[in-house]
Design an enzyme around this catalytic site. Structure first.
Site, PDB file in Angstrom:
ATOM      1  N   LYS A  30       0.844  -1.204   0.000  1.00 37.66           N
ATOM      2  CA  LYS A  30       0.000   0.000   0.000  1.00 37.66           C
ATOM      3  C   LYS A  30       0.873   1.246   0.000  1.00 37.66           C
ATOM      4  CE  LYS A  30      -2.321   1.803   3.578  1.00 37.66           C
ATOM      5  NZ  LYS A  30      -2.166   3.255   3.450  1.00 37.66           N
ATOM      6  N   ASP A  59      -3.306   4.419  -2.063  1.00 36.84           N
ATOM      7  CA  ASP A  59      -4.285   4.853  -1.049  1.00 36.84           C
ATOM      8  C   ASP A  59      -4.281   6.382  -0.949  1.00 36.84           C
ATOM      9  OD1 ASP A  59      -5.888   5.027   1.227  1.00 36.84           O
ATOM     10  OD2 ASP A  59      -4.314   4.389   2.613  1.00 36.84           O
ATOM     11  N   LYS A  61      -7.302   8.190  -1.294  1.00 34.79           N
ATOM     12  CA  LYS A  61      -8.614   8.590  -0.756  1.00 34.79           C
ATOM     13  C   LYS A  61      -9.153   9.862  -1.409  1.00 34.79           C
ATOM     14  CE  LYS A  61      -7.593   6.771   3.862  1.00 34.79           C
ATOM     15  NZ  LYS A  61      -6.118   6.565   3.781  1.00 34.79           N
ATOM     16  N   ASP A  64     -13.499  15.045  -3.758  1.00 32.56           N
ATOM     17  CA  ASP A  64     -13.578  16.351  -4.430  1.00 32.56           C
ATOM     18  C   ASP A  64     -14.891  16.407  -5.203  1.00 32.56           C
ATOM     19  OD1 ASP A  64     -12.813  18.828  -5.779  1.00 32.56           O
ATOM     20  OD2 ASP A  64     -10.757  18.302  -5.259  1.00 32.56           O
ATOM     21  N   THR A 118     -10.772   3.985  10.240  1.00 32.27           N
ATOM     22  CA  THR A 118     -10.603   3.142  11.438  1.00 32.27           C
ATOM     23  C   THR A 118     -10.073   3.933  12.640  1.00 32.27           C
ATOM     24  OG1 THR A 118      -8.596   2.434  10.304  1.00 32.27           O
ATOM     25  CG2 THR A 118     -10.382   0.844  10.427  1.00 32.27           C
ATOM     26  N   ARG A 208       2.335  -0.163  10.810  1.00 35.11           N
ATOM     27  CA  ARG A 208       3.343  -0.068  11.858  1.00 35.11           C
ATOM     28  C   ARG A 208       3.798  -1.403  12.453  1.00 35.11           C
ATOM     29  NH1 ARG A 208       0.181   5.024  14.292  1.00 35.11           N
ATOM     30  NH2 ARG A 208      -1.441   3.907  13.141  1.00 35.11           N
TER      31      ARG A 208
HETATM   32  O1  C5P Z   1       0.203   1.588  10.904  1.00 35.31           O
HETATM   33  P1  C5P Z   1      -1.190   1.094  10.673  1.00 35.31           P
HETATM   34  O2  C5P Z   1      -1.274  -0.424  10.596  1.00 35.31           O
HETATM   35  O3  C5P Z   1      -2.207   1.693  11.597  1.00 35.31           O
HETATM   36  O4  C5P Z   1      -1.495   1.619   9.190  1.00 35.31           O
HETATM   37  C1  C5P Z   1      -2.748   1.627   8.604  1.00 35.31           C
HETATM   38  C2  C5P Z   1      -2.630   2.207   7.233  1.00 35.31           C
HETATM   39  O5  C5P Z   1      -3.902   2.158   6.622  1.00 35.31           O
HETATM   40  C3  C5P Z   1      -2.170   3.653   7.171  1.00 35.31           C
HETATM   41  O6  C5P Z   1      -1.374   3.786   5.999  1.00 35.31           O
HETATM   42  C4  C5P Z   1      -3.444   4.451   7.028  1.00 35.31           C
HETATM   43  O7  C5P Z   1      -3.276   5.624   6.278  1.00 35.31           O
HETATM   44  C5  C5P Z   1      -4.324   3.475   6.254  1.00 35.31           C
HETATM   45  N1  C5P Z   1      -5.759   3.616   6.435  1.00 35.31           N
HETATM   46  C6  C5P Z   1      -6.387   3.563   7.656  1.00 35.31           C
HETATM   47  N2  C5P Z   1      -7.750   3.703   7.759  1.00 35.31           N
HETATM   48  C7  C5P Z   1      -8.486   3.838   6.656  1.00 35.31           C
HETATM   49  C8  C5P Z   1      -7.874   3.869   5.405  1.00 35.31           C
HETATM   50  C9  C5P Z   1      -6.498   3.751   5.326  1.00 35.31           C
HETATM   51  O8  C5P Z   1      -5.717   3.389   8.678  1.00 35.31           O
HETATM   52  N3  C5P Z   1      -9.799   3.889   6.744  1.00 35.31           N
END
Ligand code: C5P
Length: 227
Positions: A30, A59, A61, A64, A118, A208
């Site tokens: 991603k 990603d 998102k 607009d 999330t 992470r």
């Molecule tokens: O580090 P972590 O596992 O929390 O990363 C989640 C990834 O998913 C990040 O890159 C974040 O931008 C992305 N994301 C998210 N929630 C969403 C859409 C994308 O956490 N609804």
């Protein structure tokens, strides 16, 4: 269920080093705001050089007015990525325009819509959208389905209800996954792999817990073994 690894490192060098250690795994990568804003198209090309079979989810998102979103979708379709996303709250008309604009693209990328981030808990979500996450995420998913999208981004907690209200094949992709009880950070609606599986999630996104680990390949292997 597929694993999608978020490449959210501090530099392109670190992201490419990470991709190199993961090159033999059957995973998606991603590329989000941080990496794409900093490293752009070159980064996507470098990833494909490491493994041409890497599947890439861009990603960004999109949110607009409909015409601007459709223009952006058209440009994204030229980048050779396999999936990208928009915000469902941009509305059904915008989503329909996006799909209409790219309908004849050969190997059209999959298009997902973000329902409820999330990082929202119910209270903060309700402050903006005036409805509970559980209901609104499903309404957004129905709009996305009717607009012809391939699926949605949601949390594992909403996946099953979304599938029941659209169809089983409508993709759910869930960030906020903490496979082995790692720190949630800014994520609020976190789930583990077992819950994601129960909820018929198609893609889990893990950032992470992988890229900050001392041995990311080991974590990826552990995750893949548990899928
Ligand atoms: O580090 P972590 O596992 O929390 O990363 C989640 C990834 O998913 C990040 O890159 C974040 O931008 C992305 N994301 C998210 N929630 C969403 C859409 C994308 O956490 N609804």
């Amino acid at each position: 269920m597929k694993l999608c690894v978020a490449l959210d490192n501090d530099s392109m060098k670190e992201n490419l080093a990470l991709a190199l250690t993961l090159k033999d795994f059957d995973i998606w990568l991603k590329v989000g705001f941080r990496s794409y804003i900093r490293d752009g198209k070159v980064f996507l090309e470098e990833l494909k050089k490491i493994n041409p079979n890497f599947k890439i989810f861009l990603d960004l998102k999109l949110y607009d007015i409909p015409n601007t979103m459709a223009d952006a979708a058209q440009e994204i379709s030229k980048l050779g990525v396999d999936m990208f996303n928009v915000h469902a709250s941009a509305g059904k008309i915008a989503m329909q325009e996006v799909m209409d604009r790219i309908k004849d693209v050969p190997n059209r990328p999959l298009v997902l819509a973000v329902t409820a981030l999330t990082s929202f808990d119910n209270e903060n979500f309700k402050y903006i959208y005036n409805e509970d996450i559980a209901q609104k995420a499903t309404t957004f998913a129905k709009d996305s389905y009717e607009a012809g999208l391939d699926g949605v981004v949601c949390s594992a907690f909403e996946s099953m209800d979304i599938k029941n209200n659209t169809k089983k094949e409508f993709i759910t992709l869930t960030p906020g996954i903490r496979p082995f009880g790692e720190d949630a950070g800014d994520q609020q609606r976190v789930a583990d792999i077992a819950l994601a599986q129960e909820q018929l999630v198609d893609f889990i996104v893990v950032g992470r817990p992988i890229y900050k680990a001392s041995n990311p390949a080991e974590i990826v292997e552990k995750i893949l073994n548990s899928l």
